[in-house]
Design a protein around this motif. Structure first.
Motif: not given
Length: 187
Positions: A14-23, A46-50, A80-89
């Motif tokens: 995961a990275t910044d923008g990870v959906e908090q509950s899904e982590l 650190k990474i930022q959850g959302v 998930g989260g929108v930004y997290n996997p978009d940045a990782l991919r």
């Protein structure tokens, strides 16, 4: 607390923008099942959850993507989260890391927008999966059979749609991680 995952190492990518509950929810569930869990990210610190579009907690990174190999782990979780996997991919090392779990027949669990990484790693062709609805067309175009179900498991690949599906997602991920390698899990 069960010990079904005692001795197993599970990576969370995961990275910044990870959906908090899904982590956090899978992390706690898998750890409570006895696994050692590590947060792998693009950079140290650190990474930022959302919580959807609002900032949530920050999470300590255990290892960076250049410090790990799929060989080091027994399974992988892609929150998930929108930004997290978009940045990782868009990160070649992250995509290779995901693909290597499939090459090594190891279980992978992806929720919400997390399956975007599966598309980029080219590992969904012929697989039955689910995701957040906006990822549906990408998965279908990558050759997957997309279904609108709470939790889908296809030979060690566990997918779910959203935070509401977390109870089923966590239970099935733990079951698959406990089972271990899947002969049919391929890249």
């Amino acid at each position: 607390m069960s010990n079904s995952l005692k001795g197993k190492r599970i990576a969370f990518l995961a990275t910044d923008g990870v959906e908090q509950s899904e982590l956090v929810r899978p992390w706690k569930s898998i750890k409570n099942a006895g696994a050692d869990v590590e947060l792998v990210s693009l950079e140290s610190g650190k990474i930022q959850g959302v919580n959807h579009d609002e900032k949530a907690d920050q999470h300590n990174v255990d290892k960076t993507i250049d410090q790990v190999s799929a060989e080091d782990y027994d399974g992988l979780v892609l929150p998930g989260g929108v930004y997290n996997p978009d940045a990782l991919r868009t990160n070649e090392s992250a995509v290779d890391f995901v693909r290597d779990f499939f090459k090594q027949h190891k279980p992978v669990a992806a929720i919400c927008h997390g399956p975007w990484l599966l598309v980029e790693a080219n590992v969904v062709r012929g697989r039955k999966v689910t995701s957040w609805p906006s990822v549906k067309t990408d998965l279908i175009n990558a050759g997957a059979e997309w279904v609108d179900e709470e939790c889908v498991c296809d030979e060690g690949l566990v997918t779910s749609r959203c935070p509401d599906d977390l109870p089923a997602f966590c239970d099935k991920a733990i079951e698959e991680f406990a089972e271990g390698k899947h002969a049919e899990q391929t890249a």
